[in-house]
Motif scaffolding. Structure first.
Motif, PDB file in Angstrom:
ATOM      1  N   GLU A  37       0.829  -1.208   0.000  1.00 63.81           N
ATOM      2  CA  GLU A  37       0.000   0.000   0.000  1.00 63.81           C
ATOM      3  C   GLU A  37       0.860   1.253   0.000  1.00 63.81           C
ATOM      4  N   VAL A  38       0.535   2.154  -0.920  1.00 65.39           N
ATOM      5  CA  VAL A  38       1.119   3.493  -0.961  1.00 65.39           C
ATOM      6  C   VAL A  38      -0.044   4.467  -0.797  1.00 65.39           C
ATOM      7  N   ARG A  39      -0.045   5.191   0.320  1.00 67.26           N
ATOM      8  CA  ARG A  39      -1.170   6.082   0.627  1.00 67.26           C
ATOM      9  C   ARG A  39      -0.739   7.532   0.413  1.00 67.26           C
ATOM     10  N   GLU A  40      -1.456   8.204  -0.484  1.00 67.33           N
ATOM     11  CA  GLU A  40      -1.184   9.614  -0.738  1.00 67.33           C
ATOM     12  C   GLU A  40      -2.179  10.468   0.044  1.00 67.33           C
ATOM     13  N   PHE A  41      -1.674  11.372   0.860  1.00 68.63           N
ATOM     14  CA  PHE A  41      -2.511  12.349   1.548  1.00 68.63           C
ATOM     15  C   PHE A  41      -2.484  13.631   0.712  1.00 68.63           C
ATOM     16  N   PHE A  42      -3.662  14.131   0.362  1.00 64.68           N
ATOM     17  CA  PHE A  42      -3.726  15.261  -0.556  1.00 64.68           C
ATOM     18  C   PHE A  42      -4.973  16.091  -0.282  1.00 64.68           C
ATOM     19  N   SER A  43      -5.037  17.252  -0.914  1.00 66.84           N
ATOM     20  CA  SER A  43      -6.272  18.026  -1.014  1.00 66.84           C
ATOM     21  C   SER A  43      -6.348  18.620  -2.405  1.00 66.84           C
ATOM     22  N   TYR A  44      -7.537  18.656  -2.961  1.00 63.42           N
ATOM     23  CA  TYR A  44      -7.713  19.314  -4.252  1.00 63.42           C
ATOM     24  C   TYR A  44      -7.350  20.792  -4.166  1.00 63.42           C
ATOM     25  N   ALA A  45      -7.439  21.365  -2.960  1.00 68.00           N
ATOM     26  CA  ALA A  45      -7.140  22.790  -2.794  1.00 68.00           C
ATOM     27  C   ALA A  45      -5.643  23.088  -2.772  1.00 68.00           C
ATOM     28  N   CYS A  46      -4.829  22.060  -2.618  1.00 63.70           N
ATOM     29  CA  CYS A  46      -3.386  22.231  -2.439  1.00 63.70           C
ATOM     30  C   CYS A  46      -2.677  22.342  -3.794  1.00 63.70           C
ATOM     31  N   PRO A  47      -2.024  23.469  -4.077  1.00 62.89           N
ATOM     32  CA  PRO A  47      -1.338  23.614  -5.372  1.00 62.89           C
ATOM     33  C   PRO A  47      -0.187  22.625  -5.541  1.00 62.89           C
ATOM     34  N   HIS A  48       0.484  22.276  -4.446  1.00 58.73           N
ATOM     35  CA  HIS A  48       1.567  21.301  -4.531  1.00 58.73           C
ATOM     36  C   HIS A  48       1.016  19.920  -4.897  1.00 58.73           C
ATOM     37  N   CYS A  49      -0.192  19.607  -4.405  1.00 53.52           N
ATOM     38  CA  CYS A  49      -0.834  18.339  -4.757  1.00 53.52           C
ATOM     39  C   CYS A  49      -1.206  18.324  -6.241  1.00 53.52           C
ATOM     40  N   ALA A  50      -1.613  19.480  -6.750  1.00 51.90           N
ATOM     41  CA  ALA A  50      -1.924  19.584  -8.178  1.00 51.90           C
ATOM     42  C   ALA A  50      -0.673  19.309  -9.018  1.00 51.90           C
ATOM     43  N   ASP A  51       0.469  19.810  -8.565  1.00 53.67           N
ATOM     44  CA  ASP A  51       1.732  19.546  -9.256  1.00 53.67           C
ATOM     45  C   ASP A  51       2.122  18.071  -9.166  1.00 53.67           C
ATOM     46  N   PHE A  52       1.801  17.461  -8.026  1.00 52.37           N
ATOM     47  CA  PHE A  52       2.204  16.084  -7.754  1.00 52.37           C
ATOM     48  C   PHE A  52       1.324  15.080  -8.489  1.00 52.37           C
ATOM     49  N   GLU A  53       0.088  15.442  -8.773  1.00 55.69           N
ATOM     50  CA  GLU A  53      -0.885  14.486  -9.327  1.00 55.69           C
ATOM     51  C   GLU A  53      -0.394  13.785 -10.592  1.00 55.69           C
ATOM     52  N   PRO A  54       0.104  14.500 -11.620  1.00 53.25           N
ATOM     53  CA  PRO A  54       0.575  13.772 -12.808  1.00 53.25           C
ATOM     54  C   PRO A  54       1.799  12.910 -12.527  1.00 53.25           C
ATOM     55  N   ILE A  56       2.514  11.262  -9.570  1.00 49.07           N
ATOM     56  CA  ILE A  56       2.146  10.018  -8.895  1.00 49.07           C
ATOM     57  C   ILE A  56       1.299   9.137  -9.816  1.00 49.07           C
ATOM     58  N   ARG A  57       0.559   9.754 -10.726  1.00 46.31           N
ATOM     59  CA  ARG A  57      -0.232   8.965 -11.675  1.00 46.31           C
ATOM     60  C   ARG A  57       0.691   8.165 -12.588  1.00 46.31           C
ATOM     61  N   ALA A  58       1.726   8.831 -13.136  1.00 45.82           N
ATOM     62  CA  ALA A  58       2.679   8.139 -14.016  1.00 45.82           C
ATOM     63  C   ALA A  58       3.455   7.074 -13.250  1.00 45.82           C
ATOM     64  N   TRP A  59       3.841   7.396 -12.018  1.00 47.99           N
ATOM     65  CA  TRP A  59       4.585   6.449 -11.184  1.00 47.99           C
ATOM     66  C   TRP A  59       3.735   5.235 -10.866  1.00 47.99           C
ATOM     67  N   THR A  60       2.467   5.441 -10.561  1.00 47.08           N
ATOM     68  CA  THR A  60       1.542   4.344 -10.261  1.00 47.08           C
ATOM     69  C   THR A  60       1.426   3.397 -11.442  1.00 47.08           C
ATOM     70  N   GLU A  61       1.317   3.953 -12.642  1.00 50.86           N
ATOM     71  CA  GLU A  61       1.221   3.123 -13.845  1.00 50.86           C
ATOM     72  C   GLU A  61       2.499   2.316 -14.041  1.00 50.86           C
ATOM     73  N   ARG A  62       3.638   2.949 -13.768  1.00 51.92           N
ATOM     74  CA  ARG A  62       4.920   2.256 -13.958  1.00 51.92           C
ATOM     75  C   ARG A  62       5.120   1.139 -12.932  1.00 51.92           C
ATOM     76  N   MET A  63       4.667   1.373 -11.701  1.00 59.58           N
ATOM     77  CA  MET A  63       4.863   0.385 -10.638  1.00 59.58           C
ATOM     78  C   MET A  63       3.921  -0.814 -10.788  1.00 59.58           C
ATOM     79  N   GLY A  64       2.791  -0.626 -11.418  1.00 55.17           N
ATOM     80  CA  GLY A  64       1.883  -1.733 -11.708  1.00 55.17           C
ATOM     81  C   GLY A  64       1.382  -2.462 -10.473  1.00 55.17           C
ATOM     82  N   ASP A  65       1.409  -3.804 -10.550  1.00 51.70           N
ATOM     83  CA  ASP A  65       0.834  -4.638  -9.491  1.00 51.70           C
ATOM     84  C   ASP A  65       1.665  -4.668  -8.212  1.00 51.70           C
ATOM     85  N   GLN A  66       2.838  -4.065  -8.237  1.00 49.29           N
ATOM     86  CA  GLN A  66       3.660  -4.055  -7.020  1.00 49.29           C
ATOM     87  C   GLN A  66       2.997  -3.264  -5.894  1.00 49.29           C
ATOM     88  N   ILE A  67       2.138  -2.316  -6.268  1.00 51.78           N
ATOM     89  CA  ILE A  67       1.574  -1.402  -5.279  1.00 51.78           C
ATOM     90  C   ILE A  67       0.060  -1.297  -5.412  1.00 51.78           C
TER      91      ILE A  67
END
Length: 199
Positions: A37-54, A56-67
């Motif tokens: 489990e990889v748990r991301e704590f975020f808020s839609y209101a957070c600009p840093h989270c907006a920067d992080f979203e693409p 972590i999305r790309a990383w999640t796809e790359r990591m596949g079934d490992q996580i």
């Protein structure tokens, strides 16, 4: 020989730096999913989270079934953030999260939209996903979503989340984005911890 020694020293320094970039919880918490489990704590209101979203999305796809990635919206006691946390959980419950998650970040941080209540969220969701405004309002105000908000708030306290975005791994580790050298570094540390937990 000298090159081997330098490589060893560099690897050791990297390992030490990574260890300093996360905190180990005193008592491990329950986790979800088949992979680590990889748990991301975020808020839609957070600009840093907006920067992080693409990222972590790309990383999640790359990591596949490992996580198994679990997104956990935080409120930090702010009413405006609670509306957005309810928006996330409602979209998840309605099965439209894939349609809305990235678009919520874009609406707020690129288009300057504000979502101060359930009705505003419902209007937006109905415009981008196959869902009625009433279904969104009902979901946001449901007992189930309220329970998820309470659980998310408890997790923020149990992990000791200081800010967003933050990443926890395996119910054991919370990564410090600053100590990790930024968002990309946070994912590097997360990947190292996932490898450790997968052994």
């Amino acid at each position: 020989m000298a090159l081997s020694a330098i490589a060893l020293i560099t690897a050791s320094a990297t390992a030490v730096a990574q260890e300093q970039a996360y905190r180990t919880l005193d008592a491990p918490l329950m986790t979800d999913g088949d992979g680590v489990e990889v748990r991301e704590f975020f808020s839609y209101a957070c600009p840093h989270c907006a920067d992080f979203e693409p990222q972590i999305r790309a990383w999640t796809e790359r990591m596949g079934d490992q996580i198994t990635v679990v997104h956990t919206p935080v409120t930090f006691g702010r009413n405006s953030w609670e509306v957005l946390a309810r928006a996330y959980f409602a979209a998840d419950a309605l099965g439209i999260i894939q349609d809305t998650h990235t678009l919520m970040f874009q609406a707020i941080h690129q288009q300057g939209r504000q979502f101060s209540d359930a009705e505003a969220v419902a209007e937006f969701y109905a415009s981008v996903a196959d869902v009625s405004e009433q279904d969104v309002v009902d979901a946001m105000n449901s007992f189930s979503v309220t329970s998820q908000i309470n659980q998310a708030n408890r997790l923020v306290g149990e992990y000791g989340v200081p800010g967003t975005p933050a990443v926890a791994v395996a119910g054991k580790y919370l990564i410090d984005v600053r100590a990790a050298g930024g968002q990309a570094g946070m994912l590097e540390v997360a990947e190292s911890l996932v490898s450790r937990e997968s052994e």
